[in-house]
Write an enzyme that holds these catalytic residues in place. Structure first.
Site, PDB file in Angstrom:
ATOM      1  N   LYS A 185     -27.381 -66.600  62.581  1.00  0.00           N
ATOM      2  CA  LYS A 185     -27.511 -66.416  61.530  1.00  0.00           C
ATOM      3  C   LYS A 185     -28.263 -66.249  60.279  1.00  0.00           C
ATOM      4  O   LYS A 185     -29.268 -67.337  60.357  1.00  0.00           O
ATOM      5  CB  LYS A 185     -26.394 -65.711  61.636  1.00  0.00           C
ATOM      6  CG  LYS A 185     -25.146 -65.479  62.415  1.00  0.00           C
ATOM      7  CD  LYS A 185     -24.906 -63.575  62.749  1.00  0.00           C
ATOM      8  CE  LYS A 185     -24.530 -62.957  63.285  1.00  0.00           C
ATOM      9  NZ  LYS A 185     -24.616 -63.579  65.291  1.00  0.00           N
TER      10      LYS A 185
HETATM   11  C1  LIG Z   1     -21.850 -57.428  65.574  1.00  0.00           C
HETATM   12  C2  LIG Z   1     -21.573 -59.150  65.546  1.00  0.00           C
HETATM   13  N1  LIG Z   1     -20.319 -58.688  65.632  1.00  0.00           N
HETATM   14  C3  LIG Z   1     -19.387 -60.458  66.355  1.00  0.00           C
HETATM   15  C4  LIG Z   1     -20.312 -61.362  66.241  1.00  0.00           C
HETATM   16  C5  LIG Z   1     -19.088 -62.327  66.423  1.00  0.00           C
HETATM   17  O1  LIG Z   1     -19.606 -64.251  65.632  1.00  0.00           O
HETATM   18  P1  LIG Z   1     -19.411 -65.490  66.521  1.00  0.00           P
HETATM   19  O2  LIG Z   1     -21.161 -65.723  67.870  1.00  0.00           O
HETATM   20  O3  LIG Z   1     -19.031 -66.189  65.665  1.00  0.00           O
HETATM   21  O4  LIG Z   1     -17.684 -64.996  66.769  1.00  0.00           O
HETATM   22  C6  LIG Z   1     -21.256 -61.320  65.781  1.00  0.00           C
HETATM   23  C7  LIG Z   1     -22.150 -62.548  66.229  1.00  0.00           C
HETATM   24  O5  LIG Z   1     -23.015 -62.826  67.206  1.00  0.00           O
HETATM   25  C8  LIG Z   1     -22.255 -59.921  65.697  1.00  0.00           C
HETATM   26  O6  LIG Z   1     -22.955 -60.032  66.170  1.00  0.00           O
END
Ligand SMILES: Cc1ncc(COP(=O)(O)O)c(C=O)c1O
Length: 376
Positions: A185
């Site tokens: 990210k």
């Molecule tokens: C659009 C979207 N939603 C939710 C997430 C979930 O985040 P995390 O991987 O920190 O749980 C991501 C992460 O890759 C994402 O790109």
């Protein structure tokens, strides 16, 4: 396959991050210490939010955000099928049903008209996703939410640094907006997330539910509601604070790389590049995703690029066609034609702030060669 691959993503980490983490290790306060509040305050300041709550992941933030707007067993949440699977999964965590609506073919975000058409008497909330960091049409989605009395939770996990069409920062609205800090990210804490909100009650509920349902003024082991362990450690928060210090530079880097890609890939026959920003809207650059020409074999393109030392990824697959969603909710091909077409052609190219112009040109020329059918 070439041994030296150009990676898809690469975090920017330096001495500040090392120092910050070591300082927490030496302090002995590894969780629920002073770095948590500091990270939240600094993040809220950055996004113009009144409140921010740090959580263990973007997924955890989505779960708590949905609970905070009242999503419960049996409810429906209208959302995009063109997203990382976590946005739909978080709805299922509450035994609610993710109701997909098709996407806009240009922005690739939830189409407000399709969203409106998907609303039923069971709908409790809208969950728009800022896909690839591009903010959805919040004005139109607000109108849908208002008309039907729905909550909104924004999945802004890919959108740090973005601005809505009115020029305000993503995360600064009243409703919960969720960010994610996985290693690919814009800002990373290894794993982690943040929920911003304009509501003090929502902040209080999320702070309690991320910590096993504990209220701030209660004794250590007294819990007055169901909660989870969705805490973000002080080690991660310290890393996040150090990353905030270099965020402007990292976002500039991503913007520069995106502009160079745009030039380098201009004129490739049939290749669709990420849509341009309009008016005051700004994309929070997270990935560089192009759509291959219709009829092009995407998996073969990914393999051919890898053979030439360039990592790439089919990104993103349609959620409703994943086996869990087919089996649980009976989805099938043809339900969301725009999403399915885009999902079949999208390819993420290497993208990180420190990418040199030479590297970008190499990716572009390898992609041109592959699309022209040159042998590896
Ligand atoms: C659009 C979207 N939603 C939710 C997430 C979930 O985040 P995390 O991987 O920190 O749980 C991501 C992460 O890759 C994402 O790109």
């Amino acid at each position: 396959m070439s041994s030296e691959q150009i990676p898809l993503a690469k975090p920017v980490l330096g001495e500040e991050e090392e120092r910050a983490v070591v300082e927490v290790l030496r302090s002995g306060r590894l969780s629920l210490g002073p770095k948590l509040g500091e990270f939240e305050r600094r993040f809220a300041e950055l996004t113009g939010a009144r409140h921010a709550s740090a959580v263990s992941s973007g997924t955890a933030g989505l779960h708590l955000g949905l609970r905070a707007v009242g999503v419960q067993d049996g409810d429906e949440v209208v959302t995009s099928p063109f997203s990382f699977v976590a946005s739909a999964n978080a709805v299922v965590f509450e035994r609610a049903r993710p109701v997909f609506a098709d996407i806009d073919p240009v922005t690739l975000d939830l189409d407000p008209q399709a969203a409106a058409a998907a609303v039923t008497e069971r709908t409790r909330a809208l969950l728009p996703v800022h896909i690839f960091g591009y903010p959805p049409d919040m004005e139109a989605l607000d109108a849908v939410a208002e008309r039907h009395g729905l909550g909104i939770v924004e999945d802004a996990c890919e959108a740090l640094g973005a601005r809505y069409a009115d020029g305000s920062d993503v995360g600064s609205r009243e409703n919960p907006a969720v960010f994610a800090f996985y290693a690919n990210k814009q800002l990373t804490t290894g794993e982690g997330g943040m929920v911003t909100t304009g509501s003090a009650e929502v902040k209080e509920r999320i702070d309690s539910e991320r910590n096993q349902g504990r209220a701030p003024d209660m004794d250590w082991l007294d819990h007055d509601r169901l909660g989870f362990n969705y805490r973000l450690s002080d080690i991660a928060c310290a890393l996040g604070i150090a990353q905030l210090g270099r965020l402007a530079e990292m976002l500039d880097g991503r913007r520069r790389v995106a502009a160079l890609y745009r030039d380098a890939l201009a004129g490739v026959d049939g290749l669709a590049l990420p849509c341009e920003e309009r008016g005051q809207l700004r994309r929070g650059w997270f990935v560089f995703v192009a759509q291959l020409p219709p009829g092009c074999d995407r998996d073969e393109t990914v393999r051919a690029l890898a053979a030439r030392g360039v990592q790439s990824k089919p990104y993103l697959p349609a959620i409703h066609l994943m086996s869990f969603y087919r089996e649980r909710f009976g989805h099938r091909e043809g339900e969301f034609p725009v999403c399915e077409d885009v999902a079949a052609r999208s390819i993420a190219l290497p993208f990180f702030p420190e990418m040199s112009e030479g590297l970008i040109e190499r990716v572009a020329s390898e992609l041109r060669a592959v699309l022209a059918g040159a042998p590896a």
